[in-house]
Write a protein that holds these residues in place. Structure first.
Motif, PDB file in Angstrom:
ATOM      1  N   ALA A  46       0.822  -1.208   0.000  1.00  0.00           N
ATOM      2  CA  ALA A  46       0.000   0.000   0.000  1.00  0.00           C
ATOM      3  C   ALA A  46       0.856   1.258   0.000  1.00  0.00           C
ATOM      4  N   ALA A  47       1.973   1.223   0.749  1.00  0.00           N
ATOM      5  CA  ALA A  47       2.841   2.396   0.827  1.00  0.00           C
ATOM      6  C   ALA A  47       3.595   2.635  -0.475  1.00  0.00           C
ATOM      7  N   ALA A  48       3.807   1.566  -1.265  1.00  0.00           N
ATOM      8  CA  ALA A  48       4.578   1.689  -2.502  1.00  0.00           C
ATOM      9  C   ALA A  48       3.765   2.312  -3.637  1.00  0.00           C
ATOM     10  N   VAL A  49       2.440   2.339  -3.507  1.00  0.00           N
ATOM     11  CA  VAL A  49       1.578   2.872  -4.571  1.00  0.00           C
ATOM     12  C   VAL A  49       1.295   4.342  -4.280  1.00  0.00           C
ATOM     13  N   PRO A  50       1.759   5.296  -5.140  1.00  0.00           N
ATOM     14  CA  PRO A  50       1.507   6.721  -4.889  1.00  0.00           C
ATOM     15  C   PRO A  50       0.045   7.075  -5.116  1.00  0.00           C
ATOM     16  N   ARG A  51      -0.571   7.743  -4.139  1.00  0.00           N
ATOM     17  CA  ARG A  51      -1.977   8.126  -4.243  1.00  0.00           C
ATOM     18  C   ARG A  51      -2.164   9.513  -3.628  1.00  0.00           C
ATOM     19  N   ASN A  52      -3.139  10.250  -4.157  1.00  0.00           N
ATOM     20  CA  ASN A  52      -3.449  11.574  -3.637  1.00  0.00           C
ATOM     21  C   ASN A  52      -4.394  11.510  -2.448  1.00  0.00           C
ATOM     22  N   VAL A  53      -5.266  10.502  -2.455  1.00  0.00           N
ATOM     23  CA  VAL A  53      -6.258  10.376  -1.388  1.00  0.00           C
ATOM     24  C   VAL A  53      -6.061   9.033  -0.692  1.00  0.00           C
ATOM     25  N   ARG A  54      -5.889   9.065   0.603  1.00  0.00           N
ATOM     26  CA  ARG A  54      -5.755   7.829   1.389  1.00  0.00           C
ATOM     27  C   ARG A  54      -6.684   7.912   2.592  1.00  0.00           C
ATOM     28  N   ARG A  55      -7.307   6.792   2.909  1.00  0.00           N
ATOM     29  CA  ARG A  55      -8.171   6.719   4.087  1.00  0.00           C
ATOM     30  C   ARG A  55      -7.680   5.575   4.970  1.00  0.00           C
ATOM     31  N   SER A  56      -7.772   5.766   6.256  1.00  0.00           N
ATOM     32  CA  SER A  56      -7.393   4.714   7.201  1.00  0.00           C
ATOM     33  C   SER A  56      -8.627   4.271   7.953  1.00  0.00           C
ATOM     34  N   SER A  57      -8.491   3.224   8.723  1.00  0.00           N
ATOM     35  CA  SER A  57      -9.622   2.734   9.506  1.00  0.00           C
ATOM     36  C   SER A  57     -10.052   3.777  10.539  1.00  0.00           C
ATOM     37  N   ASP A  58      -9.095   4.592  10.997  1.00  0.00           N
ATOM     38  CA  ASP A  58      -9.460   5.657  11.948  1.00  0.00           C
ATOM     39  C   ASP A  58     -10.373   6.673  11.300  1.00  0.00           C
ATOM     40  N   ASP A  59     -10.136   6.967   9.996  1.00  0.00           N
ATOM     41  CA  ASP A  59     -10.986   7.921   9.274  1.00  0.00           C
ATOM     42  C   ASP A  59     -12.411   7.419   9.197  1.00  0.00           C
ATOM     43  N   ARG A  60     -12.585   6.127   8.965  1.00  0.00           N
ATOM     44  CA  ARG A  60     -13.943   5.578   8.804  1.00  0.00           C
ATOM     45  C   ARG A  60     -14.718   5.589  10.107  1.00  0.00           C
ATOM     46  N   ASN A  61     -14.010   5.548  11.212  1.00  0.00           N
ATOM     47  CA  ASN A  61     -14.691   5.495  12.506  1.00  0.00           C
ATOM     48  C   ASN A  61     -15.081   6.872  13.043  1.00  0.00           C
ATOM     49  N   ARG A  62     -14.677   7.906  12.342  1.00  0.00           N
ATOM     50  CA  ARG A  62     -14.999   9.251  12.834  1.00  0.00           C
ATOM     51  C   ARG A  62     -16.433   9.631  12.474  1.00  0.00           C
TER      52      ARG A  62
END
Length: 500
Positions: free
Chosen positions: A484-500
């Motif tokens: 996941a870290a090797a793929v460059p992306r502009n938008v990333r979401r984590s499990s913490d984001d979904r729980n907010r």
């Protein structure tokens, strides 16, 4: 089956250069010319037995000699036809096992047991040529149904071993053209939920090795727990297989117990004959062990003897140069290593054991030998499972190694004879689980699976992966994070984001 004979020669047509064979005019002359041959067409039902559609022979001086040779071959075919027609599964299994000359003693014992106790009683009377998948399905059902009256149940693992014996025997029957197919193909075995290996963790291995440090066989347990040697490989290790300069131990033989009979033979598989790299600390332990062994040998003089054991062929082998022995030089019994391992392991974190039951309200308990200072708070273990806590304030010796421990308050629950007082007692494990711990620690530290497999002496990395797949989960999680870290992306979401 009809025998056909004819006379041929090797003369060639002067125009075409081709052999004249039966067309040579000299064959009709009075002088002997050419050679006799014979041929038999094999019926379709015997092709599997014979292995070909026709039998032939050539190079005979007379017709009579050709016919006699053909009749001899025909007699062999007919005898084989009669044998296959009357051969039962029981008779075939006996013949098959007698012909397996290269089996390891433990494998032969397993085959013998499966054949004698299960296969012959249940399907032994079935003609080999008539054995079908339905017979084997019925065999498995009867094995499962017999558990209703058995004190010792036959589980899925044992059924798989019985089935494996039959399948191996029938595979050879197919190869020898006694039957046209293996009726084991397509048979479904009971589901076997194999328990995952859960060995001691690195911290627990360290506590065990610390406890074993004062034992004369401490280096043996290091080889098993840190480097994954099998019990028999450690017992059979020799000094001439240890290269202290390169830090390599070569595994050439093992001493094992097969049905109560001790023997010495090569490692379990070809890959078991291997070189194991050792760390400097294990080499140091082996060096200290060698000094102690030299002192033992010197004190005994000519009485020092490693002993003699049979090899896999029953031939006597004079043992010499064993790394680990008894104090008199004799080889170690593998079962002694197993029991001695647990004798050491059960002392880790142990204060004492109760020698007399205690009732609620009692303020003292009667215990046996103490391994550490008794004052303090201790967990009470029953069958190595914690059941409560007590605090010891004083200790008074009794006769022998026993003592009376005074508690800070009355007991709130009963204690049984054999209950243990200690801190973080080790859960019960087998000696072989030390080898599993070695694999677990290597995988946890990121050692490549193929290298772990070679160090353990597995025949293939797939076996290692199957045994320890659940131990690779942390590595799998780390791999997922790296991808996941090797793929460059502009938008990333984590499990913490979904729980907010």
């Amino acid at each position: 089956m009809e025998i056909r004979t004819e006379r041929r020669c090797g003369c060639r047509d002067p125009q075409t250069g081709k052999q004249l064979s039966r067309r040579c005019p000299k064959l009709k002359g009075k002088k002997p010319h050419g050679k006799w041959s014979w041929r038999i067409d094999v019926p379709d039902e015997l092709v599997l037995l014979v292995g070909r559609t026709g039998l032939r022979g050539s190079g005979f001086a007379t017709k009579d000699s050709a016919e006699k040779d053909a009749e001899d071959k025909l007699a062999i075919v007919r005898a084989g036809q009669q044998h296959v027609g009357t051969l039962t599964v029981s008779q075939y299994l006996d013949e098959w096992l007698a012909g397996k000359r290269r089996l390891r003693p433990t494998t032969r014992r397993g085959y013998e047991t499966n054949i004698r106790l299960h296969l012959k009683p249940l399907i032994g009377t079935v003609p080999l040529s008539g054995l079908r998948k339905a017979h084997i399905d019925a065999l498995i059902r009867r094995l499962e149904d017999s558990n209703a009256t058995r004190r010792r149940k036959i589980g899925p693992k044992t059924i798989a071993e019985i089935f494996g014996t039959l399948r191996a025997a029938l595979n050879d029957a197919v190869d020898n053209r006694l039957i046209s197919f293996n009726p084991c193909n397509g048979v479904e075995l009971p589901e076997n939920d194999r328990a995952e290996v859960e060995p001691w963790e690195a911290k627990e291995i360290g506590r065990f090795l610390d406890e074993a440090a004062g034992d004369r066989l401490s280096a043996l347990f290091e080889l098993i727990a840190l480097h994954g040697l099998r019990r028999g490989e450690a017992c059979g290790g020799t000094w001439d297989g240890l290269d202290g300069e390169t830090g390599v131990l070569t595994i050439r033989q093992q001493i094992t117990d097969s049905g109560g009979k001790i023997g010495v033979w090569p490692p379990k598989t070809r890959s078991g004959r291997r070189k194991v790299d050792l760390d400097v600390y294990t080499l140091g332990s082996l060096a200290a062990h060698r000094l102690a062994q030299d002192a033992e040998r010197e004190s005994l003089g000519t009485a020092w003897d490693n002993g003699t054991l049979p090899d896999q062929h029953g031939r006597s082998v004079k043992l010499d140069g064993l790394i680990f022995t008894r104090t008199d030089g004799r080889y170690l019994h593998p079962e002694y290593i197993t029991s001695h391992m647990w004798h050491i392991a059960k002392r880790v974190g142990l204060l004492c054991r109760l020698t007399r039951a205690a009732e609620p309200g009692d303020t003292v308990v009667i215990v046996g030998k103490r391994y550490i200072a008794p004052e303090g708070t201790w967990t009470i273990y029953r069958g190595r499972e914690p059941v409560g806590k007590v605090t010891v304030t004083a200790c008074a010796r009794r006769r022998g190694a026993g003592a009376v421990l005074t508690l800070d308050r009355p007991l709130s629950f009963p204690l049984q004879t054999g209950d243990e007082l200690g801190r973080d007692l080790l859960s019960r494990r087998r000696l072989h689980d030390l080898r599993h711990s070695s694999a677990s620690i290597q995988l946890a530290e990121g050692v490549d699976l193929t290298l772990v497999s070679k160090r353990l002496g597995h025949s293939s990395p797939s076996i290692t992966g199957t045994l320890y797949a659940h131990l690779l989960r942390p590595a799998g999680q780390a791999a997922a994070e790296k991808v996941a870290a090797a793929v460059p992306r502009n938008v990333r979401r984590s499990s913490d984001d979904r729980n907010r």
